[in-house]
Design a protein around this motif. Structure first.
Motif, PDB file in Angstrom:
ATOM      1  N   ASN A   1       0.808  -1.223   0.000  1.00  9.26           N
ATOM      2  CA  ASN A   1       0.000   0.000   0.000  1.00  9.26           C
ATOM      3  C   ASN A   1       0.838   1.269   0.000  1.00  9.26           C
ATOM      4  O   ASN A   1       0.303   2.371   0.061  1.00  9.26           O
ATOM      5  CB  ASN A   1      -0.952   0.009   1.198  1.00  9.26           C
ATOM      6  N   GLY A   2       2.149   1.129  -0.043  1.00  6.47           N
ATOM      7  CA  GLY A   2       3.027   2.292  -0.134  1.00  6.47           C
ATOM      8  C   GLY A   2       3.305   2.990   1.171  1.00  6.47           C
ATOM      9  O   GLY A   2       4.005   4.002   1.206  1.00  6.47           O
ATOM     10  N   ARG A   3       2.806   2.488   2.302  1.00  2.00           N
ATOM     11  CA  ARG A   3       3.000   3.147   3.588  1.00  2.00           C
ATOM     12  C   ARG A   3       4.430   2.955   4.091  1.00  2.00           C
ATOM     13  O   ARG A   3       5.000   1.871   4.000  1.00  2.00           O
ATOM     14  CB  ARG A   3       2.018   2.590   4.614  1.00  2.00           C
ATOM     15  N   THR A   4       4.959   4.019   4.633  1.00  2.00           N
ATOM     16  CA  THR A   4       6.292   3.962   5.240  1.00  2.00           C
ATOM     17  C   THR A   4       6.280   4.556   6.649  1.00  2.00           C
ATOM     18  O   THR A   4       7.333   4.762   7.238  1.00  2.00           O
ATOM     19  CB  THR A   4       7.310   4.735   4.388  1.00  2.00           C
ATOM     20  N   ASP A   5       5.074   4.840   7.196  1.00  2.00           N
ATOM     21  CA  ASP A   5       4.992   5.465   8.509  1.00  2.00           C
ATOM     22  C   ASP A   5       5.374   4.471   9.603  1.00  2.00           C
ATOM     23  O   ASP A   5       5.241   3.255   9.453  1.00  2.00           O
ATOM     24  CB  ASP A   5       3.584   5.995   8.767  1.00  2.00           C
ATOM     25  N   THR A   6       5.854   5.032  10.705  1.00  2.00           N
ATOM     26  CA  THR A   6       6.173   4.249  11.889  1.00  2.00           C
ATOM     27  C   THR A   6       5.289   4.735  13.034  1.00  2.00           C
ATOM     28  O   THR A   6       4.408   5.580  12.849  1.00  2.00           O
ATOM     29  CB  THR A   6       7.648   4.398  12.284  1.00  2.00           C
ATOM     30  N   TYR A   7       5.553   4.218  14.219  1.00  2.00           N
ATOM     31  CA  TYR A   7       4.778   4.583  15.398  1.00  2.00           C
ATOM     32  C   TYR A   7       4.850   6.081  15.690  1.00  2.00           C
ATOM     33  O   TYR A   7       3.911   6.646  16.248  1.00  2.00           O
ATOM     34  CB  TYR A   7       5.314   3.799  16.594  1.00  2.00           C
ATOM     35  N   SER A   8       5.934   6.749  15.291  1.00  2.00           N
ATOM     36  CA  SER A   8       6.110   8.171  15.625  1.00  2.00           C
ATOM     37  C   SER A   8       6.638   9.001  14.465  1.00  2.00           C
ATOM     38  O   SER A   8       7.120  10.118  14.674  1.00  2.00           O
ATOM     39  CB  SER A   8       7.061   8.309  16.823  1.00  2.00           C
ATOM     40  N   SER A   9       6.534   8.512  13.241  1.00  2.00           N
ATOM     41  CA  SER A   9       7.027   9.277  12.089  1.00  2.00           C
ATOM     42  C   SER A   9       6.215   8.932  10.850  1.00  2.00           C
ATOM     43  O   SER A   9       5.451   7.955  10.834  1.00  2.00           O
ATOM     44  CB  SER A   9       8.507   8.971  11.847  1.00  2.00           C
ATOM     45  N   GLY A  10       6.398   9.757   9.826  1.00  2.00           N
ATOM     46  CA  GLY A  10       5.688   9.526   8.583  1.00  2.00           C
ATOM     47  C   GLY A  10       4.434  10.379   8.477  1.00  2.00           C
ATOM     48  O   GLY A  10       4.168  11.244   9.319  1.00  2.00           O
TER      49      GLY A  10
ATOM     50  N   ASN B   1      -7.874  -0.052  12.314  1.00  2.00           N
ATOM     51  CA  ASN B   1      -7.753  -1.218  11.447  1.00  2.00           C
ATOM     52  C   ASN B   1      -6.397  -1.125  10.760  1.00  2.00           C
ATOM     53  O   ASN B   1      -6.294  -0.976   9.551  1.00  2.00           O
ATOM     54  CB  ASN B   1      -8.889  -1.247  10.425  1.00  2.00           C
ATOM     55  N   ASP B   2      -5.345  -1.160  11.572  1.00  2.00           N
ATOM     56  CA  ASP B   2      -3.983  -0.890  11.104  1.00  2.00           C
ATOM     57  C   ASP B   2      -3.065  -2.069  11.418  1.00  2.00           C
ATOM     58  O   ASP B   2      -2.420  -2.103  12.466  1.00  2.00           O
ATOM     59  CB  ASP B   2      -3.456   0.392  11.770  1.00  2.00           C
ATOM     60  N   PRO B   3      -2.964  -3.043  10.512  1.00  2.00           N
ATOM     61  CA  PRO B   3      -2.093  -4.200  10.769  1.00  2.00           C
ATOM     62  C   PRO B   3      -0.619  -3.838  10.827  1.00  2.00           C
ATOM     63  O   PRO B   3       0.187  -4.589  11.379  1.00  2.00           O
ATOM     64  CB  PRO B   3      -2.392  -5.131   9.583  1.00  2.00           C
ATOM     65  N   ARG B   4      -0.260  -2.683  10.286  1.00  2.00           N
ATOM     66  CA  ARG B   4       1.140  -2.252  10.295  1.00  2.00           C
ATOM     67  C   ARG B   4       1.571  -1.760  11.675  1.00  2.00           C
ATOM     68  O   ARG B   4       2.760  -1.705  11.985  1.00  2.00           O
ATOM     69  CB  ARG B   4       1.337  -1.154   9.248  1.00  2.00           C
ATOM     70  N   HIS B   5       0.606  -1.372  12.517  1.00  3.95           N
ATOM     71  CA  HIS B   5       0.888  -0.802  13.838  1.00  3.95           C
ATOM     72  C   HIS B   5       1.812   0.412  13.709  1.00  3.95           C
ATOM     73  O   HIS B   5       2.799   0.540  14.416  1.00  3.95           O
ATOM     74  CB  HIS B   5       1.511  -1.844  14.774  1.00  3.95           C
ATOM     75  N   GLY B   6       1.430   1.303  12.809  1.00  4.78           N
ATOM     76  CA  GLY B   6       2.226   2.490  12.545  1.00  4.78           C
ATOM     77  C   GLY B   6       1.707   3.721  13.252  1.00  4.78           C
ATOM     78  O   GLY B   6       1.267   3.671  14.413  1.00  4.78           O
ATOM     79  N   LEU B   7       1.724   4.838  12.529  1.00  4.83           N
ATOM     80  CA  LEU B   7       1.375   6.129  13.114  1.00  4.83           C
ATOM     81  C   LEU B   7      -0.060   6.188  13.660  1.00  4.83           C
ATOM     82  O   LEU B   7      -0.284   6.857  14.685  1.00  4.83           O
ATOM     83  CB  LEU B   7       1.609   7.236  12.081  1.00  4.83           C
ATOM     84  N   PRO B   8      -1.055   5.540  13.038  1.00  5.74           N
ATOM     85  CA  PRO B   8      -2.388   5.553  13.652  1.00  5.74           C
ATOM     86  C   PRO B   8      -2.379   5.016  15.077  1.00  5.74           C
ATOM     87  O   PRO B   8      -3.074   5.545  15.952  1.00  5.74           O
ATOM     88  CB  PRO B   8      -3.213   4.650  12.717  1.00  5.74           C
ATOM     89  N   TRP B   9      -1.591   3.978  15.333  1.00  4.37           N
ATOM     90  CA  TRP B   9      -1.475   3.437  16.676  1.00  4.37           C
ATOM     91  C   TRP B   9      -0.726   4.403  17.598  1.00  4.37           C
ATOM     92  O   TRP B   9      -1.091   4.566  18.768  1.00  4.37           O
ATOM     93  CB  TRP B   9      -0.740   2.091  16.654  1.00  4.37           C
TER      94      TRP B   9
END
Length: 321
Positions: A29-38, A275-283
């Motif tokens: 999906n092109g996402r590169t965000d992390t828990y605190s960036s992106g 609904n974020d399986p990546r556990h990125g910035l939304p989390w």
């Protein structure tokens, strides 16, 4: 010459391997965000935009590499966008339904609903309206279309027809009234107005003496008052009673303490639906609002009841005049 060709071949192979490896590591999906960036976009019910804007501002100051882009809409569209994977975070006043949860799990997702705060649904009237208390019983009569004139509730009233104003016909406010007050039956008021935004409800009530507006209480908090016991002075907030008929002693306004002790009857929970399986910035942003001291403090200062923050309770004398 052969060595030059060999070097070119090796160099090309290394570049190809690097590109292939990079593409393999990059999410589909092109996402590169992390828990605190992106950078991410998320959706929120429009009625919570004042609080969300403050939360974003503080979050950005703590995590400068993060960029949150909110889209404010009605609750129905917010949940639909989440289900269609057009967003990974939605701020709403309801949990997932059983059908929604099953749908997402069948598609191999792991949805979560994180409670953030409690909000009081406020009833506002024009400053010229002499009546400032109402029972749940009478509110249901108004919304169900069984009472359409003020004198039916208050015999001395000279206001005429009751005009009811909501922020949006698909908003969380409307859903709450239908689900929690009318047992799933549609709102059937004779004169009902659905504007576009919460601020327009306040404006409508200011201009129409016979109106009653239904709005999230966070829009009414007077930020000059650090005790959160006063509301904006341009409208009157009604006190609501679980008992019928309403009396001054049995009626309460949506102050934090009355949300806390359950005296105020129109309380709803604010959720972050993930609904974020990546556990990125939304989390990361959700955890900041729900668990971080600063995130919960913003909710407290906005006049809502934080879900997890510790609260100190003190008595305050309130002048209702």
């Amino acid at each position: 010459m052969k060595r030059t060709l060999f070097n070119i071949f090796v160099g090309f192979s290394l570049v190809l391997c690097f590109v292939t490896s990079s593409c393999k590591d990059k999410p589909k999906n092109g996402r590169t965000d992390t828990y605190s960036s992106g950078t991410i976009k998320f959706v929120s019910d429009e009625s919570f935009s004042p609080i969300i804007e403050e939360e974003i501002e503080v979050f950005h100051s703590i995590y400068p590499k993060a960029k949150l882009i909110p889209q404010y809409t009605n609750e129905l569209d917010a949940v639909n966008m989440l289900m269609k994977e057009q967003t990974y975070l939605a701020i709403t006043t309801r949990n997932f339904t059983a059908a929604e949860l099953q749908n997402l799990k069948d598609r191999k997702f792991m949805p979560f609903a994180i409670p953030l705060a409690y909000d009081g649904l406020a009833l506002i009237v024009n400053k010229s309206n002499p009546d400032s208390i109402i029972s749940l019983h009478d509110l249901k009569l108004i919304l169900g279309g069984k009472v359409s004139r003020w004198e039916k509730l208050y015999p001395d009233s000279k206001l005429g027809d009751i005009e009811v104003a909501f922020d949006n016909k698909q908003s969380s406010t409307v859903h709450y009234c239908v689900d929690s007050l009318l047992d799933g039956k549609p709102i059937n008021s004779k004169n009902i107005y659905a504007v576009e935004k919460s601020a327009e409800v306040i404006d409508f009530v200011e201009k129409n003496p016979n109106s009653i507006g239904i709005i999230g209480s966070n829009w009414l908090n007077d930020k000059r008052d650090t005790t959160n016991v006063t509301f904006k002075k341009d409208v009157k907030v009604m006190a609501v009673s679980k008992i019928h008929p309403a009396t001054v002693e049995s009626s309460w306004k949506p102050y934090q303490f009355y949300l806390y002790n359950g005296n105020y009857p129109l309380i709803r929970t604010i959720y972050a639906l993930l609904n974020d399986p990546r556990h990125g910035l939304p989390w990361g942003f959700t955890n900041f609002i729900s668990a971080d001291y600063k995130g919960q403090l913003i909710i407290h200062k906005a006049g809502l009841l934080p879900y997890r923050a510790n609260m100190s309770v003190r008595e305050v004398n309130v002048n209702y005049e």
